[in-house]
Design a protein around this motif. Structure first.
Motif, PDB file in Angstrom:
ATOM      1  N   MET A  71      -4.537  -4.007  -5.014  1.00 63.13           N
ATOM      2  CA  MET A  71      -3.165  -3.397  -5.319  1.00 63.13           C
ATOM      3  C   MET A  71      -2.073  -3.742  -4.341  1.00 63.13           C
ATOM      4  O   MET A  71      -1.028  -3.682  -4.353  1.00 63.13           O
ATOM      5  CB  MET A  71      -3.336  -1.758  -5.123  1.00 63.13           C
ATOM      6  N   PHE A  75       1.704  -1.048   3.238  1.00 61.58           N
ATOM      7  CA  PHE A  75       1.289  -0.197   4.513  1.00 61.58           C
ATOM      8  C   PHE A  75      -0.237  -0.445   4.583  1.00 61.58           C
ATOM      9  O   PHE A  75      -0.638   0.111   5.630  1.00 61.58           O
ATOM     10  CB  PHE A  75       1.808   1.112   4.224  1.00 61.58           C
ATOM     11  N   GLY A  79      -5.324  -3.631   1.648  1.00 58.61           N
ATOM     12  CA  GLY A  79      -4.791  -4.314   0.384  1.00 58.61           C
ATOM     13  C   GLY A  79      -4.399  -5.992   0.866  1.00 58.61           C
ATOM     14  O   GLY A  79      -4.332  -6.651  -0.461  1.00 58.61           O
ATOM     15  N   GLY A 117     -11.009   5.549   0.959  1.00 59.73           N
ATOM     16  CA  GLY A 117     -11.458   4.324   1.798  1.00 59.73           C
ATOM     17  C   GLY A 117     -10.977   3.117   1.153  1.00 59.73           C
ATOM     18  O   GLY A 117      -9.880   3.005   0.549  1.00 59.73           O
TER      19      GLY A 117
HETATM   20  S1  SF4 Z   1      -6.815   0.633  -0.584  1.00 64.17           S
HETATM   21 FE1  SF4 Z   1      -4.762   0.263   0.253  1.00 64.17          FE
HETATM   22  S2  SF4 Z   1      -3.953  -1.316  -1.070  1.00 64.17           S
HETATM   23 FE2  SF4 Z   1      -5.632  -0.328  -2.146  1.00 64.17          FE
HETATM   24  S3  SF4 Z   1      -4.677   1.167  -3.506  1.00 64.17           S
HETATM   25 FE3  SF4 Z   1      -5.412   2.095  -1.487  1.00 64.17          FE
HETATM   26  S4  SF4 Z   1      -3.734   2.028  -0.089  1.00 64.17           S
HETATM   27 FE4  SF4 Z   1      -3.084   0.619  -1.835  1.00 64.17          FE
END
Ligand code: SF4
Length: 308
Positions: A71, A75, A79, A117
């Motif tokens: 995703m 922040f 990701g 997580g």
């Molecule tokens: S793990 Fe991080 S990048 Fe993935 S959906 Fe959750 S907040 Fe977004």
């Protein structure tokens, strides 16, 4: 294979089931008592699970649902890893089983499970729905459905499916996330309004990550009140946990409290989650190890440049 089973049962299990276990690789303790467990999977990938004790007798295990995440929320450290793979149902459930086994003596029973997580849980929706139903089943881990919360960045079709097929709680985080380009905020909020109207007992938890100068002003509080109007919900204000390469700064704790007070005055139910375990990269948005290959940070819109 577990001890004490008769021969026929052992044979039946080994013929029909795959007994793969997570292996504890390391346990790291943060200065506030939060524990980060690093598990190795069969293929040597590593996932992280966080156990968060609280003074009020509540102990929460935060489980991962994927290795990495596709995703790329801006922040979030996880990701940056990109998606390496989905976890199986067993790999998800076993994180909660291990948390009980390792920490129940020290912290008392594990009372809550949050899917916050590594990974976007609803991107791995089949396994997450199965894992959450095992967690709340009489024959499974026997958590109350109100104590198991699945968090999503806003995958609208999977939200509908989750609300139809699961009786666990849903939490939504939706900001500075590339997924917003596919399912924008009004589609997401419209879907929640519609789906929750059909389930009068359900409420959704909105997770609002507070970023200094970006979304923490009085006007932002008013906008938030308007956006969630008519949706049965609670708001969780989350303090941003910086990580290497992050572009944002955390809102100071006292400003988070002022923001919370404004929302409460409008009649909303609001909780504040200040950082836990951040000195050991165990806090919200800090899990994982992106390594050399990382997803890119996106260009920050002009109007927010001043906050960076
Ligand atoms: S793990 Fe991080 S990048 Fe993935 S959906 Fe959750 S907040 Fe977004």
């Amino acid at each position: 294979m577990p001890e004490g089973l008769n021969k026929d049962l052992r044979k039946m299990i080994s013929d029909h089931a795959d007994l793969k276990a997570l292996t504890v690789k390391d346990i790291i303790t943060a200065s506030d008592g939060t524990r980060k467990i690093l598990f190795s999977l069969e293929d040597a990938s590593v996932i992280e699970t966080v156990v968060i004790p609280s003074a009020r007798g509540r102990t929460t295990v935060c489980v991962s649902s994927q290795v990495g995440c596709a995703m790329n929320c801006q922040f979030c450290f996880t990701g940056r890893m990109g998606l390496r793979k989905h976890l199986s149902t067993a790999e998800i459930v076993e994180q909660a089983v291990f948390a009980r086994k390792l920490f129940s003596d020290e912290f008392g029973s594990i009372t809550n499970v949050v899917f916050m997580g590594m990974g976007e849980p609803l991107h791995n929706v089949d396994n997450v729905i199965k894992a959450s139903s095992i967690m709340v089943d009489e024959q499974g881990l026997q958590f109350s459905p109100r104590k198991v919360t699945v968090s999503t960045s806003g995958l609208v079709p999977e939200i509908k499916r989750f609300l139809n097929e699961s009786n666990c709680d849903l939490a939504v985080r939706n900001w500075i996330m590339p997924i917003n380009r596919r399912y924008n905020l009004s589609t997401l909020l419209g879907t929640l309004r519609e789906e929750l109207r059909l389930r009068p007992k359900s409420i959704v938890l909105f997770e609002y990550v507070m970023l200094a100068g970006v979304n923490d002003s009085t006007d932002d509080a008013k906008r938030l009140m308007e956006l969630v109007h008519g949706i049965p919900c609670k708001i969780n204000l989350i303090s941003f946990n910086p990580h290497s390469g992050s572009q944002f700064k955390p809102t100071p704790d006292e400003s988070i409290i002022e923001f919370r007070n404004m929302l409460i005055q409008s009649g909303l139910t609001v909780m504040v989650r200040l950082s836990r375990g951040d000195d050991q990269m165990a806090a919200c948005g800090q899990l994982g190890a992106p390594g050399d290959y990382q997803l890119p940070l996106l260009r920050v819109p002009e109007k927010f440049q001043v906050a960076l």
